[in-house]
Design an enzyme around this catalytic site. Structure first.
Site, PDB file in Angstrom:
ATOM      1  N   ARG A   1      -1.390  -6.504  -8.263  1.00 25.53           N
ATOM      2  CA  ARG A   1      -0.256  -7.384  -7.947  1.00 25.53           C
ATOM      3  C   ARG A   1      -0.114  -8.525  -8.936  1.00 25.53           C
ATOM      4  O   ARG A   1       0.974  -8.992  -9.215  1.00 25.53           O
ATOM      5  CB  ARG A   1      -0.444  -8.007  -6.547  1.00 25.53           C
TER       6      ARG A   1
ATOM      7  N   HIS B   1       0.842  -1.198   0.000  1.00 27.49           N
ATOM      8  CA  HIS B   1       0.000   0.000   0.000  1.00 27.49           C
ATOM      9  C   HIS B   1       0.879   1.251   0.000  1.00 27.49           C
ATOM     10  O   HIS B   1       0.614   2.214  -0.724  1.00 27.49           O
ATOM     11  CB  HIS B   1      -0.892   0.045   1.249  1.00 27.49           C
TER      12      HIS B   1
ATOM     13  N   SER C   1      -2.374  -7.776   3.160  1.00 22.36           N
ATOM     14  CA  SER C   1      -2.726  -7.597   4.573  1.00 22.36           C
ATOM     15  C   SER C   1      -3.042  -8.942   5.208  1.00 22.36           C
ATOM     16  O   SER C   1      -2.733  -9.172   6.385  1.00 22.36           O
ATOM     17  CB  SER C   1      -3.933  -6.665   4.710  1.00 22.36           C
TER      18      SER C   1
ATOM     19  N   LYS D   1     -17.897  -7.246   8.259  1.00 26.60           N
ATOM     20  CA  LYS D   1     -16.562  -7.818   8.158  1.00 26.60           C
ATOM     21  C   LYS D   1     -15.860  -7.752   9.511  1.00 26.60           C
ATOM     22  O   LYS D   1     -16.042  -6.789  10.271  1.00 26.60           O
ATOM     23  CB  LYS D   1     -15.746  -6.991   7.135  1.00 26.60           C
TER      24      LYS D   1
END
Ligand code: ADP
Length: 153
Positions: free
Chosen positions: A90, A17, A127, A41
């Site tokens: 990515r 990030h 993450s 979440k």
């Protein structure tokens, strides 16, 4: 004035990030890191901690600010006058996922999504991997900015 938002969960912010935000600062006048709040979440870090980690990381970069938002990203963009959504890519899986979201956002608004490819050195970081390393007491420090410290969990 080119204002972009960089939306995500940032649970926690990683060096991946960090790389995207820093490079975004070269392209935009303002980069607003927008932490999306999704009540269904479960997160490892509280919203306050996730926000503080990012604020501390970019304390010396006046172009970067951190906010939290709920609901559709494009609605939030309109609310704050951002014309661009910044996202990192990515791998092909990211691309497929991001493509659908970007097309949908284009249907809903005229906000452009701008993609930056990750640098090779951070392209493996996520993450969720950081959280896994943390859970089992591994050395996470090479994966995150200095502001993310385990004693702050
Ligand atoms: P989300 O909840 O949308 O998955 P994340 O916080 O995981 O949010 O990611 C936010 C953005 O950061 C996404 O565009 C994602 O592709 C990008 N990103 C995540 N990890 C990396 C990385 N290692 N390198 C570059 N970009 C990344």
């Amino acid at each position: 004035m080119k204002r972009a938002i960089f939306p995500g969960s940032f649970d926690p912010i990683t060096l991946g990030h960090y790389d995207i935000i820093k490079r975004g600062c070269e392209l935009f006048d303002e980069v607003i890191v927008a932490i999306g709040v999704n009540s269904s979440k479960k997160y490892m870090f509280s919203l306050e901690k996730r926000k503080r980690f990012i604020e501390e990381t970019f304390a010396n970069q006046p172009k970067v600010s951190v906010v939290t938002y709920e609901g559709l990203t494009v609605n939030f963009c309109k609310e704050i006058g951002a014309d661009f959504i910044l996202r990192g890519l990515r791998n092909p899986a990211d691309f497929e996922f991001e493509k659908a979201i970007a097309h949908t956002n284009r249907e809903l608004s005229n906000i452009e999504t701008v993609f930056l490819l990750t640098t090779a050195k951070t392209s493996f970081i996520s993450s969720s991997i950081v959280r896994e390393v943390l859970r089992y007491n591994g050395d996470y420090t090479k994966l995150v900015p200095e502001s993310v410290r385990v004693e702050k969990i």
